[in-house]
Design an enzyme around this catalytic site. Sequence first.
Site, PDB file in Angstrom:
ATOM      1  N   HIS A 157     -11.572 -39.077 -25.903  1.00 53.41           N
ATOM      2  CA  HIS A 157     -12.199 -38.592 -27.481  1.00 53.41           C
ATOM      3  C   HIS A 157     -12.981 -39.200 -28.089  1.00 53.41           C
ATOM      4  CE1 HIS A 157      -9.144 -36.418 -28.347  1.00 53.41           C
ATOM      5  NE2 HIS A 157      -8.041 -36.450 -27.817  1.00 53.41           N
TER       6      HIS A 157
ATOM      7  N   GLY B 272       2.664 -43.346 -29.403  1.00 48.31           N
ATOM      8  CA  GLY B 272       1.150 -43.127 -28.545  1.00 48.31           C
ATOM      9  C   GLY B 272       0.258 -43.911 -29.479  1.00 48.31           C
TER      10      GLY B 272
ATOM     11  N   GLU C 202      -7.138 -41.836 -31.563  1.00 45.46           N
ATOM     12  CA  GLU C 202      -9.004 -42.453 -30.949  1.00 45.46           C
ATOM     13  C   GLU C 202      -9.379 -43.026 -31.831  1.00 45.46           C
ATOM     14  OE1 GLU C 202      -7.251 -39.201 -31.766  1.00 45.46           O
ATOM     15  OE2 GLU C 202      -8.605 -37.955 -31.521  1.00 45.46           O
ATOM     16  N   ASN C 203      -8.915 -43.393 -33.109  1.00 42.83           N
ATOM     17  CA  ASN C 203     -10.530 -43.787 -34.285  1.00 42.83           C
ATOM     18  C   ASN C 203     -12.099 -44.166 -33.374  1.00 42.83           C
ATOM     19  OD1 ASN C 203      -7.922 -44.160 -36.323  1.00 42.83           O
ATOM     20  ND2 ASN C 203      -7.578 -45.625 -35.526  1.00 42.83           N
TER      21      ASN C 203
ATOM     22  N   GLU D 243      -8.491 -31.937 -27.868  1.00 42.64           N
ATOM     23  CA  GLU D 243      -6.950 -32.683 -27.560  1.00 42.64           C
ATOM     24  C   GLU D 243      -7.140 -31.968 -26.112  1.00 42.64           C
ATOM     25  OE1 GLU D 243      -5.357 -34.865 -28.097  1.00 42.64           O
ATOM     26  OE2 GLU D 243      -6.204 -34.699 -29.888  1.00 42.64           O
TER      27      GLU D 243
ATOM     28  N   GLU E  90      -7.460 -41.454 -24.810  1.00 38.97           N
ATOM     29  CA  GLU E  90      -8.274 -42.097 -26.151  1.00 38.97           C
ATOM     30  C   GLU E  90      -9.750 -42.117 -26.022  1.00 38.97           C
ATOM     31  OE1 GLU E  90      -5.856 -41.111 -28.715  1.00 38.97           O
ATOM     32  OE2 GLU E  90      -4.326 -41.380 -27.150  1.00 38.97           O
TER      33      GLU E  90
HETATM   34 ZN   LIG Z   1      -6.162 -36.678 -28.357  1.00 43.15          ZN
END
Ligand SMILES: [Zn+2]
Length: 1004
Positions: A421, A381, A384-385, A440, A418
Amino acid sequence: MSSDLIALIIVLAFETPEIEHKTQQLDSRCGQKLSEAMSAVLRLTVTKCRASGIVVIFIACLMAVGLSVYFLAGRAYPTANSCSVSPKRPLPAFGAAPKIAQSVIRLPRTLLPRHYDVRLLPILEKGNFTVLGRVVIDLQCVEETDRIVLHSSDIKVDLKSVQVIEQGDMAKKMLSLESIDYETITEFLIIRLNTKHKVKLAKRTNYTLSMDFVGNLTDTSAGFFRSVYVEDGVERYMAVSQMEPTDARRVFPCFDEPNMKAIFTVTIGRHRDMTALSNMPLIDTTPIDGMQDFYWDHFAPTLLMSTYLVAFVVANFTKIEADVGNANWKFNIHVRTSAVSQAQYAKVIGPKTQAFYEDYFQMPFPLPKQDMIAIPSAFVGAMENWGLLTYGESVLLYDADVSSLDDRQTVVELVTHELAHQWFGNLVTMDWWSDLWLKEGFTSYIECLAAEHVDPSLERLEQFVTSSLHTVMRLDALESSHPISVLVNHPDEIGELFDDISYKKGAAITRMLANFIGAKSFRNGLTNYLRIHQYGNAVQDDLWNAFDKQAELDHVFLPTNVKTIMDTWTLKMGFPVVTVQRDYNSQNVTITQKRFLVRKSNSTTADPTVYLWWTPLTYTTDFRTIGSTWLAENQTSKNLTLEIEIRNDEWVIFNVNETGYYRVNYDARNWQLIAKQLMTNHTAISVINRAQIMNDALNLARAGLLNYEIPLNLTKYLEREDEFLPWEATLTALSYLDSMMQRTPGYGLLKNYVLKILSPLYESLGFINRSSDSHLTGKLRRKVVDSCCSMGHKDCITKATDSYHQWMSDPQNTTIVPAMLKRVVVCTAIRHGGEMEWDFAFKRFRDSNVASEKATLLSSLSCTQESWIIARMLEMCLSPTTGFRTQDALDVIKTLAGNPIGRFLTFNFMREKWLEMTKIFSSIHNLAHVFESVTKAFNTDMELKELSDFVGRNKELLVSAMTRSTQQSIDRVRSNLSWMKQNYRHVVNWLQKANTDATFQRST
Ligand SMILES: [Zn+2]
């Protein structure tokens, strides 16, 4: 750390006033003495660095005061917008019962972290994966207290190093401590001040808490972990972090809750051959004194952010700089050197997506750089840092020669997700995990808008109904589903929230909202929400308020406010089936709504929820004029005069383009009118509604709300259907019949019928790709070929096996098997072949340098029909070193369980090796997946009994930690059983008739 600083450390160590440390030993996880651990670590490091006198001094310093001692000057930090302890509205409880009350599991709000100085030195040597760390946290006291409570887990804090210092205008004052305790269940580190001397932290005063600690780079993908990979025949290591949801506390002691935002200044130690990355750009590099060839990388302070978004990477990778076309931010991709060519696609779409969001959200990306890194192992997967996105290789890298268009679609989906986010989640963060869906769900919808922009050929938005909506409706139609918005407390419960309900249902109701308030109000409402709450936290009501204000400004008609409408979709589980009963003598229809359940249990447990929704209805008779109305939350039914003209021999279709999250049923005559239209000219009905009709009808029949004859009769039109969506929707819904009938005498009839309706398309599409194919045509061909080959279509099987054998004789030739068909070809050849075919695919799997190709080959290995090979594969799942890596083993077990021959072998294996499996697949999430996939096609009394016995014997984990997935699995099996009793015979009778019906012959 310079040698001057070492001198300073020694001075500080000896001149610091004596602090009274009546420390208590931490529990067994933290009990090992830090000095022993550090000595062991450094013994290894020193050997590598050729020990010198300076190293000895360094060790002495480290033991005395930690890796560094530095006090942060008082600074003004931006304030978080929201620090409330609890969500601002009552929420339904999750699962059977929360294991720990919210008041116990949440941190007190007496102290707020403002700034963290995090310094980590991860060791990356075989046999030594220690992390040496130090953290200095600036705290603001907002309520007088005699203790500091923060999170810490799986790390050993050096108790003697813990210091609390009062920051003031005058000299800094060190406070005396009474004890330091660790609570295992809550993962709290509790530092008590000396109550004997009445030491307290005072309101409106700032303090600095500092400590040294030792952790480990784990081999799971939680916290700070190691990824092991082979490059040029050499085993290599890298260190990567994954904090979400509650694993930052495994990397450094911190206030690990999303609304305790702070600024993070990160320093990472690394060998000279490695590169360190973090959320912000590198600003300075200094040698680590006493450690030859080791350096500290100092990163710029972050913006105000949550702990779960902090990220670190140490790796020996190649950096690829993207051309971003603006001066505001840089955009880089980091990959293994031998995978550089596979990063070109991400390099193009990454910055393009980020620029799209700047425009869409009408807000600039606030950081000076963005990094995306592809992790070769131990990570699936993406995450999103903020400013440092991590991806598993298979979802970021794409090789046009060996990866399929589907793999490209996966890359787009993950990159657009990502990056969305960065605003929705990172800039504005949910207040608590109960609102996880907020980031999400919205992101899972908005990503489709970005995908349409960056790679329109993928037709991502068009695929939404089949890829998201139909998928989640299957889960949400179970009684054991859960509301989108639920009360969660314990980390295990939080982990369970990362499911299709949060992502896909969240996305489906977001899409419904965007449609009923309109694209313009939706976009501007979002922007307002982001502007108001930036660098802070929000709950769903904040978002609804932003949409309400925007809708009012834009004069959008709504029957009530957005919150009232959306609460019915987020606080209740499930969704309605809307039934339309026409009066054929007038324009009138009666519409009713009730919860759609695939199976209603006999359980009498009272559920106080009233399952009615604010349902936005749209309808049409020609797809040119569209009428609309609402069903209110208190309306089970309503009479409606259609706004548009309709003759009594015309059909009406509700839920135009399936923008609403509900199913539609009609009276028998309207179903017949729809069927007639489909048989005469199906294109008069939109493609999405053709998909909707097929999926709704088959699922309504499955739930006992429609006679199976109606959807089965509808399938006859498919002989003339050449669009992907209706086929995808039908074959997905039919796969249930397939799984139920696979081991019954009626299966031959089903196979013959499906082949009969598929054959015209197989012939017109052909087996081989054409360069003129659109993305969806490519997907359709793969679907058709896959179904034909698995149903026993002779030509399909011959072409697939011939192609595979050709590949076996020329393994380096990547053009023999087209990437899009590789799964079908390899699976078919293995299914109809033996050990030789399996071994070839396994070798290709092991040798492939392209992660997406590896994944394709891996899933194909499970197609074998040889019991002994299946048994061998299962054994390999428990031997990560010689067999399958842990992350792959999970997929192998899941796909083997889908193989009719593999299912029982897998269940037996699971029963025998359950204990071992719980150790290997340590995460609840992983175990739940294994459990679900192994049991989902069970459909006999005997199987239900065996499943219940197994659950009974393993109560501890299955009932306490996997409550929901265990219940869902049992529910599903019961539902299968009742389906067999009610429908099997009828379906077989219908198939018998259809297969012998001379008037239903394919027209080629
Ligand atoms: Zn997500």
